[in-house]
Structure formats: C-alpha cells, structure tokens
Design an enzyme around this catalytic site. Structure first.
Site, PDB file in Angstrom:
ATOM      1  NE  ARG A  60      -4.061   1.884   2.205  1.00 24.46           N
ATOM      2  CZ  ARG A  60      -4.393   2.604   3.259  1.00 24.46           C
ATOM      3  NH1 ARG A  60      -3.802   2.399   4.418  1.00 24.46           N
ATOM      4  NH2 ARG A  60      -5.331   3.528   3.160  1.00 24.46           N
ATOM      5  CG  HIS A  64      -1.549   5.383  -0.145  1.00 22.71           C
ATOM      6  ND1 HIS A  64      -2.167   5.717   1.031  1.00 22.71           N
ATOM      7  CD2 HIS A  64      -2.456   4.628  -0.820  1.00 22.71           C
ATOM      8  CE1 HIS A  64      -3.386   5.199   1.075  1.00 22.71           C
ATOM      9  NE2 HIS A  64      -3.582   4.509  -0.038  1.00 22.71           N
ATOM     10  CG  ASN A  92      -1.271   8.604   3.398  1.00 24.14           C
ATOM     11  OD1 ASN A  92      -1.661   7.583   2.813  1.00 24.14           O
ATOM     12  ND2 ASN A  92      -0.609   9.567   2.781  1.00 24.14           N
ATOM     13  CG  HIS A 192      -8.204  -3.716  -1.370  1.00 20.44           C
ATOM     14  ND1 HIS A 192      -9.253  -2.850  -1.522  1.00 20.44           N
ATOM     15  CD2 HIS A 192      -7.117  -2.933  -1.138  1.00 20.44           C
ATOM     16  CE1 HIS A 192      -8.825  -1.590  -1.391  1.00 20.44           C
ATOM     17  NE2 HIS A 192      -7.533  -1.624  -1.173  1.00 20.44           N
TER      18      HIS A 192
HETATM   19  C1  HEM Z   1      -9.182   1.549  -6.031  1.00 20.70           C
HETATM   20  C2  HEM Z   1      -9.082   2.456  -5.101  1.00 20.70           C
HETATM   21  C3  HEM Z   1      -8.645   2.125  -3.687  1.00 20.70           C
HETATM   22  C4  HEM Z   1      -9.270   2.530  -2.565  1.00 20.70           C
HETATM   23  C5  HEM Z   1     -10.512   3.406  -2.477  1.00 20.70           C
HETATM   24  C6  HEM Z   1      -8.539   1.960  -1.455  1.00 20.70           C
HETATM   25  C7  HEM Z   1      -8.861   2.162  -0.126  1.00 20.70           C
HETATM   26  C8  HEM Z   1      -8.287   1.482   0.930  1.00 20.70           C
HETATM   27  C9  HEM Z   1      -8.700   1.619   2.292  1.00 20.70           C
HETATM   28  C10 HEM Z   1      -9.804   2.547   2.809  1.00 20.70           C
HETATM   29  C11 HEM Z   1      -7.951   0.763   3.033  1.00 20.70           C
HETATM   30  C12 HEM Z   1      -8.039   0.533   4.531  1.00 20.70           C
HETATM   31  C13 HEM Z   1      -7.343   1.679   5.250  1.00 20.70           C
HETATM   32  C14 HEM Z   1      -7.641   1.703   6.723  1.00 20.70           C
HETATM   33  O1  HEM Z   1      -8.784   1.468   7.112  1.00 20.70           O
HETATM   34  O2  HEM Z   1      -6.712   1.990   7.507  1.00 20.70           O
HETATM   35  C15 HEM Z   1      -7.049   0.098   2.131  1.00 20.70           C
HETATM   36  C16 HEM Z   1      -6.123  -0.841   2.504  1.00 20.70           C
HETATM   37  C17 HEM Z   1      -5.236  -1.427   1.628  1.00 20.70           C
HETATM   38  N1  HEM Z   1      -5.066  -1.107   0.303  1.00 20.70           N
HETATM   39 FE1  HEM Z   1      -6.303   0.017  -0.819  1.00 20.70          FE
HETATM   40  N2  HEM Z   1      -7.508   1.219  -1.929  1.00 20.70           N
HETATM   41  C18 HEM Z   1      -7.517   1.300  -3.295  1.00 20.70           C
HETATM   42  C19 HEM Z   1      -6.602   0.728  -4.155  1.00 20.70           C
HETATM   43  C20 HEM Z   1      -5.502   0.006  -3.751  1.00 20.70           C
HETATM   44  C21 HEM Z   1      -4.429  -0.397  -4.623  1.00 20.70           C
HETATM   45  C22 HEM Z   1      -4.299  -0.020  -6.086  1.00 20.70           C
HETATM   46  C23 HEM Z   1      -3.557  -1.128  -3.863  1.00 20.70           C
HETATM   47  C24 HEM Z   1      -2.276  -1.800  -4.265  1.00 20.70           C
HETATM   48  C25 HEM Z   1      -2.039  -2.299  -5.450  1.00 20.70           C
HETATM   49  C26 HEM Z   1      -4.107  -1.183  -2.512  1.00 20.70           C
HETATM   50  C27 HEM Z   1      -3.558  -1.867  -1.470  1.00 20.70           C
HETATM   51  C28 HEM Z   1      -4.078  -1.892  -0.196  1.00 20.70           C
HETATM   52  C29 HEM Z   1      -3.589  -2.793   0.840  1.00 20.70           C
HETATM   53  C30 HEM Z   1      -2.544  -3.870   0.663  1.00 20.70           C
HETATM   54  C31 HEM Z   1      -4.309  -2.483   2.002  1.00 20.70           C
HETATM   55  C32 HEM Z   1      -4.148  -3.118   3.380  1.00 20.70           C
HETATM   56  C33 HEM Z   1      -3.010  -2.408   4.110  1.00 20.70           C
HETATM   57  C34 HEM Z   1      -2.693  -2.936   5.485  1.00 20.70           C
HETATM   58  O3  HEM Z   1      -3.234  -3.943   5.933  1.00 20.70           O
HETATM   59  O4  HEM Z   1      -1.837  -2.290   6.148  1.00 20.70           O
HETATM   60  N3  HEM Z   1      -5.264  -0.465  -2.488  1.00 20.70           N
HETATM   61  N4  HEM Z   1      -7.271   0.567   0.845  1.00 20.70           N
END
Ligand code: HEM
Ligand SMILES: *[C@@H]1O[C@H](CO)[C@@H](O)[C@H](O)[C@H]1NC(C)=O
Ligand SMILES: *[C@@H]1O[C@H](CO)[C@@H](O)[C@H](O)[C@H]1NC(C)=O
Length: 318
Positions: A60, A64, A92, A192
């Site tokens: 992530r 970002h 973030n 995800h």
């Molecule tokens: C399409 C639009 C996207 C949205 C709206 C989005 C939104 C989010 C949100 C809201 C979270 C949880 C954050 C939290 O509650 O602290 C999250 C977690 C995550 N996102 Fe996305 N995301 C998107 C695309 C992506 C992309 C493109 C990737 C990587 C290729 C990605 C990888 C991740 C990962 C791996 C997590 C988990 C992180 C952790 O457990 O520390 N996301 N995302």
C-alpha cells in the site's frame, strides 16, 4: 555508475515500451550494487515472517507514493520546514504503516552497498514486489532508477488518493487521471487480497448499503458498531495473508469490505462485473495482469536522470 544498460531485449514488449518512456530499467543497480536487491528481499521476508500484514502495508505504501506526484518516495518524508508531508493526509493518517521497516531496509541497503545508492522510491517498488511474493503472489519484474523528491504535499495526498466512499465512475476517473485504465483499476484493487481495514473505512457500508451479503454485514457489525471502535480491524478478503483470488470471489457474493471494492461488482449490472468474474476464476490471469498493472503504476512520473536526489534517510531530504 548506476544506470541502465541495454540488455533489455529479454523483456516483455509492454515493459520495454514503458521502460523507454520513463527511463527506468530492471538492471539499474546491477553494476553499482548487485547486493542491493537481495538485501531488500531479506529484510522484507523477515518483516513479513514477523507479521504477515506488513506485506500488505508495504504494498500500500508504494501505491500511495505513486498516486501522489508519481513514485518519488514523497510519502516517506516527515513534515519539514517548507511543507507539511503526506503522512497526516486523510487517506494516510492512522492508516499507512511500515515506515520502520522502510528505515530498516534503507540501513541494510546502505550497508550492503557501502554507500547511499538506492533511492527510497525504488525501495518502495522493490519492497512491494517482495511482499507480494512473500505472501504467495506472483514473482514479477520491477523497473528501477527512480530518484527521490525533496518535497511532499499534504494537499495532493488528500486530492489524488481515492477514498473508499468513491463510486465506480469516480474510481475510474481517478485511475485514468493517473494514466491507468479500467482493467488496471480492477486488477490493482485486487491488492486488497491482502491486508486489513479499519472500521471507520467500512462502517457506512455495513449499516447503509444493500449490495452487501446480509450474513457478512451482520457478523462485521459486531466488530464495527455504529459508534466507537473506529480502529477495529477487519480483513479485506477471506484470506488476508494470502495473495489469491478470494478478493474477487468475495465481490461476486457481496462480500467486498469497502464500498469502493463492491463498486467493481454489482450483481451483473456493473461495467467491470465481467472482469471480476474472470479474475475470480483465473488466478494465473490475475497474477499475470497484476504484474503488468504494477509495472504501469510503478512508472507514474518517476524522477530520473539528475532530477531529485537519492535520499540518505528516507524520512528527510538530504
Ligand atoms: C481503487 C481504489 C482504492 C481505494 C478506495 C482503497 C482504499 C483502501 C482503504 C480505505 C484501506 C483501509 C485503510 C484503513 O482502514 O486503515 C485500504 C487498505 C489497503 N489497500 Fe487500498 N484502496 C484502493 C486501491 C488500492 C491499490 C491499487 C492497492 C495496491 C495495489 C491497494 C492496497 C491496499 C492494501 C494492501 C491495504 C491493506 C493495508 C494494510 O493492511 O496495512 N489499495 N485501501
Ligand atoms: C458518482 O458520484 C458523483 C459525485 O458525487 C456523482 O456526480 C455521480 O452521479 C455518481 N455516479 C453514479 C453512477 O452514482
Ligand atoms: C447512514 O445513512 C444515514 C442517513 O443518510 C446517515 O445519517 C448515517 O450517518 C449513515 N451512516 C451510518 C453508519 O449509519
């Protein structure tokens, strides 16, 4: 000297086209420090063995980073005189993690290379790749040679990273504004397949939405009450420590955790429903396409040549 040789003929045509445009290449550190990539991989593997979620967090961070003025390591900068950094931007704050592991990697690499030769932006790209592999995902090639920004932007982080409340057309136009297309949106959202989200990121979906599996919503409400428990965590898919297709399979059954996830599949009514079904049934296609889309994302406006710098400490400009 760090640099790109022209031994790129073995690459995929797509990779070659992207590489020549952005001037990144796979062998950038091969002569100046062949120890660099193994050193990064060792730290990532140790960190993921310690805590599997760290693999998700590192993936992530790269996302970002790239979505805010390109893959330039800007997300790693602490606030400094002259700018407020990206760490406290809404997407973030209390959410992105892994900065300590990035420091650990940077120290290991500086030691292995006897000097400061590998950029923090490249470290994020490599750590994301190694994290995916450590959680059972596809091995893929990363292109290298990015340099680090001297500045970061809180406002740009707030504006350019898509929030989970976005609907399908907002998600698609956000991705398009980064040079990515519909397929990239679906494939990269497949990131995800690993990691966790906080209650505050999915609460409205549990209480207010209809395109959600009722049993799934009712279980999650126990962990995410209507008020309080903002930081309680839930898995983004059924197997948060495995890079598989459970994410897409969940979407087919209304079990996308985030509003934005479920926007990609609307029970036969959505533009990308076909892609979601396809990846859910074809893990190898997901893997192959993930590699290609990550390459595209990793190529968003890098600083190359003598623009930017190689930061000594990823948290501050030299
Ligand atoms: C399409 C639009 C996207 C949205 C709206 C989005 C939104 C989010 C949100 C809201 C979270 C949880 C954050 C939290 O509650 O602290 C999250 C977690 C995550 N996102 Fe996305 N995301 C998107 C695309 C992506 C992309 C493109 C990737 C990587 C290729 C990605 C990888 C991740 C990962 C791996 C997590 C988990 C992180 C952790 O457990 O520390 N996301 N995302
Ligand atoms: C998506 O959100 C935008 C901005 O709120 C809105 O203008 C648009 O009508 C929405 N699209 C759909 C299909 O709901
Ligand atoms: C759900 O929708 C209602 C009415 O639009 C709104 O007041 C509320 O804040 C939303 N979220 C939750 C968690 O109920």
């Amino acid at each position: 000297m760090a640099g790109c040789s022209f031994s790129m003929l073995v690459l995929l045509i797509a990779a070659l086209a992207l590489a020549s445009r952005a001037q990144l290449c796979p062998d950038f550190y091969d002569h100046v420090c062949p120890e660099a990539l193994p050193a990064i991989k060792a730290v990532v593997e140790r960190a993921v063995a310690r805590e599997p979620r760290m693999g998700a967090s590192l993936l992530r961070l790269h996302f970002h980073d790239c979505f805010v003025n390109g893959c330039d390591g800007s997300i790693l900068l602490d606030d400094a005189p002259g700018f407020t950094g990206e760490k406290t931007a809404k997407p973030n704050l209390n959410s992105v993690r892994g900065f300590d592991v990035v420091d650990e990697i940077k120290n290991a690499v500086n030691e292995a290379c006897h000097g400061n030769v590998v950029s923090c932006a490249d470290i994020l790209a490599i750590a994301a790749r190694d994290s995916v592999a450590a959680l059972g995902g596809p091995p893929y090639m990363v292109l290298l040679g990015r340099r680090d920004s001297r500045t970061a932007s809180l406002n740009d982080a707030n504006n350019d990273i898509p929030p989970p409340v976005f609907n399908f057309s907002q998600l698609l136009s956000n991705f398009r504004s980064h040079g990515l297309d519909l397929k990239d949106l679906v494939v990269l959202s497949g990131g995800h397949t690993i990691g966790l989200a906080r209650c505050t990121s999915f609460r409205d979906r549990l209480y207010n939405e209809t395109n959600i599996d009722r049993g799934f919503a009712s279980i999650l409400r126990n962990y995410c009450p209507t008020s309080g428990g903002d930081d309680n965590l839930a898995s983004l898919d059924a197997t948060p420590a495995r890079f598989d297709t459970a994410y897409f399979n969940g979407l087919l059954h209304g079990r996308g955790l985030l509003h934005s996830d479920q926007q990609l599949f609307k029970r036969g009514q959505g533009v990308s429903d076909g892609l979601v079904s396809f990846y859910s049934a074809n893990p190898y296609a997901f893997w192959a396409d993930f590699a290609v889309s990550m390459l595209k994302m990793g190529n968003i406006s890098p600083l190359t040549g003598n623009r930017g710098e190689i930061r000594m400490n990823c948290r501050k400009a030299n």
